[in-house]
Scaffold this active site. Structure first.
Site, PDB file in Angstrom:
ATOM      1  N   ARG A  81      16.985  87.856  99.972  1.00 14.02           N
ATOM      2  CA  ARG A  81      16.574  88.361  99.836  1.00 14.02           C
ATOM      3  C   ARG A  81      18.094  89.774 100.519  1.00 14.02           C
ATOM      4  O   ARG A  81      17.173  89.970 101.512  1.00 14.02           O
ATOM      5  CB  ARG A  81      14.922  88.419 100.392  1.00 14.02           C
ATOM      6  CG  ARG A  81      15.050  90.422  99.826  1.00 14.02           C
ATOM      7  CD  ARG A  81      14.217  90.595  98.317  1.00 14.02           C
ATOM      8  NE  ARG A  81      13.853  89.175  97.972  1.00 14.02           N
ATOM      9  CZ  ARG A  81      13.559  89.499  96.333  1.00 14.02           C
ATOM     10  NH1 ARG A  81      14.916  89.725  95.219  1.00 14.02           N
ATOM     11  NH2 ARG A  81      13.174  88.761  95.698  1.00 14.02           N
ATOM     12  N   GLN A 106      15.329  81.268  87.629  1.00 18.13           N
ATOM     13  CA  GLN A 106      15.264  82.904  87.112  1.00 18.13           C
ATOM     14  C   GLN A 106      16.749  82.803  88.095  1.00 18.13           C
ATOM     15  O   GLN A 106      16.924  82.386  89.101  1.00 18.13           O
ATOM     16  CB  GLN A 106      14.354  83.505  87.544  1.00 18.13           C
ATOM     17  CG  GLN A 106      15.036  84.949  88.080  1.00 18.13           C
ATOM     18  CD  GLN A 106      14.979  86.312  87.951  1.00 18.13           C
ATOM     19  OE1 GLN A 106      14.048  86.225  86.545  1.00 18.13           O
ATOM     20  NE2 GLN A 106      14.483  87.388  88.815  1.00 18.13           N
ATOM     21  N   ARG A 111      22.614  80.554  93.806  1.00 14.49           N
ATOM     22  CA  ARG A 111      22.157  80.890  94.963  1.00 14.49           C
ATOM     23  C   ARG A 111      22.084  80.331  95.860  1.00 14.49           C
ATOM     24  O   ARG A 111      21.522  80.752  97.099  1.00 14.49           O
ATOM     25  CB  ARG A 111      21.310  82.735  94.572  1.00 14.49           C
ATOM     26  CG  ARG A 111      20.347  81.853  93.619  1.00 14.49           C
ATOM     27  CD  ARG A 111      19.507  83.583  94.004  1.00 14.49           C
ATOM     28  NE  ARG A 111      18.563  83.291  92.646  1.00 14.49           N
ATOM     29  CZ  ARG A 111      17.487  83.994  92.720  1.00 14.49           C
ATOM     30  NH1 ARG A 111      17.916  85.399  93.593  1.00 14.49           N
ATOM     31  NH2 ARG A 111      16.353  84.233  92.508  1.00 14.49           N
ATOM     32  N   HIS A 191      24.875  89.921  92.955  1.00 13.66           N
ATOM     33  CA  HIS A 191      23.623  90.963  92.847  1.00 13.66           C
ATOM     34  C   HIS A 191      23.863  91.641  94.776  1.00 13.66           C
ATOM     35  O   HIS A 191      23.122  91.119  95.485  1.00 13.66           O
ATOM     36  CB  HIS A 191      22.539  89.822  93.116  1.00 13.66           C
ATOM     37  CG  HIS A 191      21.215  90.019  93.060  1.00 13.66           C
ATOM     38  ND1 HIS A 191      21.027  91.220  93.368  1.00 13.66           N
ATOM     39  CD2 HIS A 191      20.698  89.716  91.670  1.00 13.66           C
ATOM     40  CE1 HIS A 191      20.012  91.442  93.336  1.00 13.66           C
ATOM     41  NE2 HIS A 191      18.503  90.793  91.663  1.00 13.66           N
ATOM     42  N   ASP A 236      15.491  99.122  86.368  1.00 14.32           N
ATOM     43  CA  ASP A 236      15.796  97.222  86.625  1.00 14.32           C
ATOM     44  C   ASP A 236      17.050  97.633  84.969  1.00 14.32           C
ATOM     45  O   ASP A 236      15.751  97.834  84.103  1.00 14.32           O
ATOM     46  CB  ASP A 236      15.062  96.498  86.517  1.00 14.32           C
ATOM     47  CG  ASP A 236      15.871  94.833  86.328  1.00 14.32           C
ATOM     48  OD1 ASP A 236      16.515  95.299  86.237  1.00 14.32           O
ATOM     49  OD2 ASP A 236      14.248  94.234  86.380  1.00 14.32           O
ATOM     50  N   GLU A 296      25.141  95.186  90.378  1.00 21.98           N
ATOM     51  CA  GLU A 296      25.143  93.926  90.115  1.00 21.98           C
ATOM     52  C   GLU A 296      26.447  93.528  89.293  1.00 21.98           C
ATOM     53  O   GLU A 296      26.212  93.991  88.125  1.00 21.98           O
ATOM     54  CB  GLU A 296      24.485  92.921  89.934  1.00 21.98           C
ATOM     55  CG  GLU A 296      23.249  93.221  91.358  1.00 21.98           C
ATOM     56  CD  GLU A 296      21.589  93.552  90.694  1.00 21.98           C
ATOM     57  OE1 GLU A 296      21.370  92.242  89.711  1.00 21.98           O
ATOM     58  OE2 GLU A 296      20.611  93.611  90.547  1.00 21.98           O
TER      59      GLU A 296
HETATM   60  O1  LIG Z   1      13.896  88.140  92.821  1.00 22.87           O
HETATM   61  P1  LIG Z   1      14.846  87.916  92.158  1.00 22.87           P
HETATM   62  O2  LIG Z   1      15.183  86.336  91.753  1.00 22.87           O
HETATM   63  O3  LIG Z   1      15.459  87.910  93.711  1.00 22.87           O
HETATM   64  O4  LIG Z   1      15.308  89.163  91.096  1.00 22.87           O
HETATM   65  C1  LIG Z   1      15.797  90.834  91.865  1.00 22.87           C
HETATM   66  C2  LIG Z   1      16.037  91.022  90.866  1.00 22.87           C
HETATM   67  O5  LIG Z   1      17.663  90.852  90.125  1.00 22.87           O
HETATM   68  C3  LIG Z   1      17.759  91.733  89.278  1.00 22.87           C
HETATM   69  O6  LIG Z   1      18.731  91.653  88.988  1.00 22.87           O
HETATM   70  C4  LIG Z   1      17.245  91.894  87.712  1.00 22.87           C
HETATM   71  O7  LIG Z   1      17.520  92.313  86.787  1.00 22.87           O
HETATM   72  C5  LIG Z   1      15.786  92.379  88.491  1.00 22.87           C
HETATM   73  O8  LIG Z   1      14.504  91.975  86.983  1.00 22.87           O
HETATM   74  C6  LIG Z   1      14.954  91.277  89.350  1.00 22.87           C
HETATM   75  O9  LIG Z   1      14.092  91.749  89.482  1.00 22.87           O
END
Ligand SMILES: O=P(O)(O)OC[C@H]1O[C@@H](O)[C@H](O)[C@@H](O)[C@@H]1O
Length: 322
Positions: A81, A106, A111, A191, A236, A296
């Protein structure tokens, strides 16, 4: 760009003449990281887990440019994070069914996979005589994937991710190669969590007139009609097909970062704000959302297709303007 067949050795001898950047590998297993430091003090740290850049310091090493959660897992137990997680081969939740990425989590597997450190560059372009830049290459291949990821996306690919530290900038470039017999489609995104002092004083320019999908407003499409994007709540947005290369993050009207895209047309702007940040177990401190903004860069509007043997390359240069 490094070719898989011609990977540099991980321990290139430093130049004897000029002070050279120091490159150190520390930790073990999924906690291994590579740290590069320039003679003038600037540094970058990259975890092999996800090839995630977790720190980038400029100004002689005094200014951290990336936000990293105090509760970020740095042991390979989950995606980091903060810093710069690499998103591949799908951005966001994958299409629900019927797409080759549908079984992936997701943001895909890059990553959460352990990458290989391919070495630091020795080319004169990347490692100049004064030792004022250093390029680190990381690789991820089908053979490195977990059995789950390999089953979910059984295609043969090679990724080389190059992280180049210079005095006032960090360049991160992804090279994607189709190493199999079948064509495949992918999305990719870098990201980046940029560290800011106070989100209420942040504005983002360079997106005027660009269409974006607002994920906070039921994925409806809008056109950016203000010259600046300001952040006063959850944001977002997926800005697509941006004509101008540079997005600038300003603090109190003063440019703080230029994010320059190279062969990537899209940019996501994200800040989870208070409630969404509180709902993330690894987001800390609670007020961390006031000290970060994600800008990003990526190719996430539709899909990039690569036939057998084809290569795609795209990336960013972030300039710290302190
Ligand atoms: O919690 P994650 O999977 O790291 O994603 C964080 C965010 O990443 C962003 O790139 C997305 O547009 C968001 O929708 C998402 O909440």
């Amino acid at each position: 760009m490094v070719d898989r067949a011609n990977r540099p050795s991980a321990l290139n001898a430093p130049s004897a003449a000029a002070p050279a950047p120091q490159v150190e590998i520390t930790g073990s297993g999924t906690s291994s990281k590579v740290t590069a430091t320039l003679p003038s003090g600037e540094s970058v740290e990259v975890l092999l887990y996800g090839a995630t850049v977790i720190s980038w310091k400029s100004n002689g090493g005094k200014a951290e440019n990336l936000w990293l959660s105090e509760k970020a897992a740095l042991d390979g137990s989950k995606a980091v994070r903060g810093g710069i997680p690499v998103v591949f081969p799908v951005f966001g939740p994958p299409p629900k069914s019927g797409h080759p990425t549908s079984a992936l989590p997701q943001h895909g597997f890059a990553r959460t996979s352990r990458w290989e450190f391919l070495g630091k560059a020795t080319s004169e372009d990347a490692l100049d005589a004064a030792g004022s830049s250093v390029k680190l290459d990381f690789g991820l291949y089908s053979s490195n994937l977990s059995p789950e990821a390999r089953t979910a996306w059984p295609l043969d690919f090679g990724l080389v991710y190059s992280v180049t530290l210079s005095k006032d900038s960090l360049q991160t470039v992804m090279n994607v190669r189709n190493e199999g017999d079948h064509s495949f489609e992918f999305q990719m995104l870098l990201h980046t969590y940029l560290k800011v002092k106070d989100i209420s004083k942040v504005s983002i320019s360079g997106l005027l007139g660009v269409d974006y999908v607002d994920k906070v407003l039921n994925a409806t499409t809008h056109k950016q009609s203000d010259a600046s994007v300001t952040i006063t709540g959850e944001v977002d947005r997926v800005y697509a097909s941006i004509p101008q290369d540079t997005t600038t993050v300003l603090e109190s009207g003063t440019p703080r970062f230029d994010v320059v895209r190279d062969n990537l047309q899209d940019t996501v702007v994200w800040n989870p704000w208070k409630e969404k940040a509180a709902a993330m177990g690894d987001f800390s401190p609670d007020i961390g959302f006031t000290e970060m903004v994600c800008v990003e860069v990526g190719a996430v509007n539709g899909w990039q297709k690569l036939d057998k043997g084809e290569v795609f390359e795209g990336g960013q240069t972030i300039k710290s303007l302190l």
